[in-house]
Scaffold this motif. Structure first.
Motif, PDB file in Angstrom:
ATOM      1  N   LEU A  52       0.843  -1.185   0.000  1.00  0.00           N
ATOM      2  CA  LEU A  52       0.000   0.000   0.000  1.00  0.00           C
ATOM      3  C   LEU A  52       0.882   1.239   0.000  1.00  0.00           C
ATOM      4  N   VAL A  53       0.464   2.261  -0.729  1.00  0.00           N
ATOM      5  CA  VAL A  53       1.223   3.510  -0.813  1.00  0.00           C
ATOM      6  C   VAL A  53       0.247   4.667  -0.881  1.00  0.00           C
ATOM      7  N   SER A  54       0.621   5.804  -0.285  1.00  0.00           N
ATOM      8  CA  SER A  54      -0.186   7.008  -0.390  1.00  0.00           C
ATOM      9  C   SER A  54       0.399   7.887  -1.497  1.00  0.00           C
ATOM     10  N   TYR A  55       0.141   9.203  -1.434  1.00  0.00           N
ATOM     11  CA  TYR A  55       0.551  10.098  -2.522  1.00  0.00           C
ATOM     12  C   TYR A  55       1.910  10.741  -2.300  1.00  0.00           C
ATOM     13  N   THR A  56       2.515  10.549  -1.112  1.00  0.00           N
ATOM     14  CA  THR A  56       3.745  11.257  -0.800  1.00  0.00           C
ATOM     15  C   THR A  56       5.011  10.493  -1.172  1.00  0.00           C
ATOM     16  N   SER A  57       4.891   9.242  -1.570  1.00  0.00           N
ATOM     17  CA  SER A  57       6.060   8.442  -1.972  1.00  0.00           C
ATOM     18  C   SER A  57       5.866   7.906  -3.377  1.00  0.00           C
ATOM     19  N   ARG A  58       6.963   7.471  -3.967  1.00  0.00           N
ATOM     20  CA  ARG A  58       6.928   6.875  -5.305  1.00  0.00           C
ATOM     21  C   ARG A  58       7.404   5.430  -5.248  1.00  0.00           C
ATOM     22  N   ILE A  59       6.774   4.597  -6.034  1.00  0.00           N
ATOM     23  CA  ILE A  59       7.254   3.229  -6.220  1.00  0.00           C
ATOM     24  C   ILE A  59       7.687   3.119  -7.685  1.00  0.00           C
ATOM     25  N   ASN A  60       8.978   3.281  -7.919  1.00  0.00           N
ATOM     26  CA  ASN A  60       9.536   3.285  -9.260  1.00  0.00           C
ATOM     27  C   ASN A  60       9.992   1.891  -9.686  1.00  0.00           C
ATOM     28  N   LYS A  61      10.306   1.789 -10.949  1.00  0.00           N
ATOM     29  CA  LYS A  61      10.849   0.543 -11.484  1.00  0.00           C
ATOM     30  C   LYS A  61      12.087   0.124 -10.707  1.00  0.00           C
ATOM     31  N   GLU A  62      12.938   1.100 -10.369  1.00  0.00           N
ATOM     32  CA  GLU A  62      14.199   0.799  -9.689  1.00  0.00           C
ATOM     33  C   GLU A  62      13.975   0.131  -8.336  1.00  0.00           C
ATOM     34  N   TYR A  72       0.513  -7.240  -5.941  1.00  0.00           N
ATOM     35  CA  TYR A  72      -0.558  -6.240  -5.857  1.00  0.00           C
ATOM     36  C   TYR A  72      -0.033  -4.960  -5.209  1.00  0.00           C
ATOM     37  N   ILE A  73      -0.353  -3.810  -5.811  1.00  0.00           N
ATOM     38  CA  ILE A  73      -0.054  -2.501  -5.229  1.00  0.00           C
ATOM     39  C   ILE A  73      -1.356  -1.723  -5.142  1.00  0.00           C
ATOM     40  N   GLY A  74      -1.722  -1.348  -3.932  1.00  0.00           N
ATOM     41  CA  GLY A  74      -2.920  -0.545  -3.729  1.00  0.00           C
ATOM     42  C   GLY A  74      -2.546   0.899  -3.453  1.00  0.00           C
ATOM     43  N   MET A  75      -2.899   1.783  -4.360  1.00  0.00           N
ATOM     44  CA  MET A  75      -2.654   3.214  -4.167  1.00  0.00           C
ATOM     45  C   MET A  75      -3.776   3.782  -3.311  1.00  0.00           C
ATOM     46  N   CYS A  76      -3.431   4.278  -2.127  1.00  0.00           N
ATOM     47  CA  CYS A  76      -4.410   4.888  -1.229  1.00  0.00           C
ATOM     48  C   CYS A  76      -4.495   6.373  -1.542  1.00  0.00           C
ATOM     49  N   ASN A  86       1.999   7.951  -8.994  1.00  0.00           N
ATOM     50  CA  ASN A  86       3.271   7.871  -8.290  1.00  0.00           C
ATOM     51  C   ASN A  86       3.760   6.422  -8.172  1.00  0.00           C
ATOM     52  N   VAL A  87       3.210   5.556  -8.990  1.00  0.00           N
ATOM     53  CA  VAL A  87       3.670   4.177  -9.156  1.00  0.00           C
ATOM     54  C   VAL A  87       3.972   3.976 -10.642  1.00  0.00           C
ATOM     55  N   ASP A  88       5.085   3.298 -10.940  1.00  0.00           N
ATOM     56  CA  ASP A  88       5.398   2.989 -12.339  1.00  0.00           C
ATOM     57  C   ASP A  88       4.473   1.862 -12.785  1.00  0.00           C
ATOM     58  N   ILE A  89       3.273   2.264 -13.203  1.00  0.00           N
ATOM     59  CA  ILE A  89       2.234   1.292 -13.495  1.00  0.00           C
ATOM     60  C   ILE A  89       2.584   0.430 -14.701  1.00  0.00           C
ATOM     61  N   ARG A  90       3.181   1.025 -15.709  1.00  0.00           N
ATOM     62  CA  ARG A  90       3.496   0.252 -16.907  1.00  0.00           C
ATOM     63  C   ARG A  90       4.520  -0.840 -16.601  1.00  0.00           C
ATOM     64  N   ALA A  92       5.037  -2.143 -13.621  1.00  0.00           N
ATOM     65  CA  ALA A  92       4.361  -3.082 -12.727  1.00  0.00           C
ATOM     66  C   ALA A  92       3.494  -4.051 -13.533  1.00  0.00           C
ATOM     67  N   ASN A  93       2.723  -3.516 -14.469  1.00  0.00           N
ATOM     68  CA  ASN A  93       1.867  -4.376 -15.287  1.00  0.00           C
ATOM     69  C   ASN A  93       2.667  -5.349 -16.139  1.00  0.00           C
ATOM     70  N   SER A  94       3.841  -4.914 -16.607  1.00  0.00           N
ATOM     71  CA  SER A  94       4.688  -5.812 -17.403  1.00  0.00           C
ATOM     72  C   SER A  94       5.184  -6.988 -16.577  1.00  0.00           C
ATOM     73  N   ARG A  95       5.190  -6.819 -15.255  1.00  0.00           N
ATOM     74  CA  ARG A  95       5.588  -7.878 -14.339  1.00  0.00           C
ATOM     75  C   ARG A  95       4.388  -8.698 -13.862  1.00  0.00           C
ATOM     76  N   GLY A  96       3.209  -8.350 -14.345  1.00  0.00           N
ATOM     77  CA  GLY A  96       2.006  -9.031 -13.885  1.00  0.00           C
ATOM     78  C   GLY A  96       1.482  -8.522 -12.561  1.00  0.00           C
ATOM     79  N   ILE A  97       1.971  -7.349 -12.136  1.00  0.00           N
ATOM     80  CA  ILE A  97       1.530  -6.757 -10.870  1.00  0.00           C
ATOM     81  C   ILE A  97       0.272  -5.916 -11.124  1.00  0.00           C
ATOM     82  N   THR A  98      -0.750  -6.161 -10.339  1.00  0.00           N
ATOM     83  CA  THR A  98      -1.972  -5.367 -10.422  1.00  0.00           C
ATOM     84  C   THR A  98      -1.827  -4.104  -9.583  1.00  0.00           C
ATOM     85  N   VAL A  99      -2.145  -2.956 -10.175  1.00  0.00           N
ATOM     86  CA  VAL A  99      -2.110  -1.685  -9.457  1.00  0.00           C
ATOM     87  C   VAL A  99      -3.513  -1.097  -9.460  1.00  0.00           C
ATOM     88  N   THR A 100      -4.028  -0.815  -8.273  1.00  0.00           N
ATOM     89  CA  THR A 100      -5.334  -0.170  -8.173  1.00  0.00           C
ATOM     90  C   THR A 100      -5.182   1.176  -7.473  1.00  0.00           C
TER      91      THR A 100
END
Length: 297
Positions: A52-62, A72-76, A86-90, A92-100
């Protein structure tokens, strides 16, 4: 059910929702501060399969490259498109990770904020009246840039107070037309409006030097987004005129150094973060996780 769920930063869930997280995972880890950089984000995620992540941090490819178990990544926080997330959705999706993500949970507070500040400005509550004499919103020519959910709510509020409402968006909207809102090119809208509300996604910049010239002097500008809707040099030049800019957060304004400017009114607080907004946010975050678990076993 997840094996391990990690909230890498404070995610603003109400206590009952935090308690409910334990029904989704065997282990739940909640951090109460903001991680600094990709390395710390990766360390906090570790071997978790849900994040889970809020709007103040980033979850990047790195960061995600070091976290092979994430499913699974849940954006709160608000998710409108991959570009503003603020999540590298593309990746994440290429890895099969669901981002909501969620939407439309803090708009009511924002509408109350802009209405309150506009009334104070026009009437002169705690300040000089905008026109030198107390004035109503009635008859004020207002423009809304970006007629999404919050922009639409602001337009409706202005209509309630009998303002003349125009808007600019990617296309004309039948619902807005039915309400009597005029769809105008951006330059024309800026030129004819006395007060303009920018309600755009993060990192969306539409107002450049030419647009500020069209906007002109003796104008009121509100920005309700999470980042500036303008080019900074052009904005700074416009700000030196007889104009006012209202932002609730420093992020929307563009920098701490602008807070003390004579023509800036910055609350330095996210006006959408209300008790009711946290209730709506919590409900939607849990609903997203419920849907994911239902569909993925």
């Amino acid at each position: 059910m997840f094996r391990k769920l990690v909230a890498i930063e404070p995610v603003s869930l109400i206590p009952s929702a935090e308690k409910a997280l334990h029904t989704f995972a065997k282990e739940v880890v909640m951090y109460d501060d903001i991680p600094e950089g990709d390395d710390e984000v990766a360390r906090r995620i570790g071997d978790a399969d849900a994040v889970l992540v809020s709007y103040t941090s980033r979850i990047n490819k790195e960061a995600l490259e070091h976290c092979p178990n994430v499913k699974y990544i849940g954006m709160c926080c608000s998710l409108y498109n991959p570009e503003s997330a603020n999540v590298d959705i593309r990746y994440a999706n290429s890895r099969g990770i669901t981002v909501t993500g969620i939407r439309d949970y803090g708009d009511e507070g924002v509408v109350e904020y802009v209405t309150s500040e506009l009334v104070r400005c026009l009437h002169g509550f705690g300040q000089e009246p905008w026109d030198g004499m107390a004035r109503e919103i009635t008859g004020l020519k207002v423009g809304v840039v970006g007629l999404g959910k919050s922009g639409g709510m602001i337009a409706d509020a202005m209509k309630f107070f009998r303002a003349e409402v125009a808007y600019f968006s990617r296309s004309e909207k039948n619902e807005a037309k039915a309400k009597g809102y005029r769809f105008l090119p951006l330059g024309e809208l800026l030129a004819q409006s006395e007060a303009v509300f920018c309600c755009l996604n993060r990192n969306t910049v539409l107002i450049h030097e030419a647009e500020f010239k069209q906007f002109g002097n003796k104008k009121i500008l509100f920005n309700t987004g999470l980042s500036p809707a303008w080019d900074e040099p052009a904005f700074l030049k416009w700000l030196e005129g007889d104009n006012l800019c209202f932002c609730d957060t420093v992020g929307a304004l563009g920098g701490e150094y602008l807070v003390g400017h004579r023509n800036v009114r910055c609350m330095n607080v996210s006006t959408g973060r209300t008790r009711q907004a946290f209730d709506r946010l919590s409900e939607k975050v849990l609903a997203n996780m419920t849907e994911y678990v239902k569909n993925n076993g």
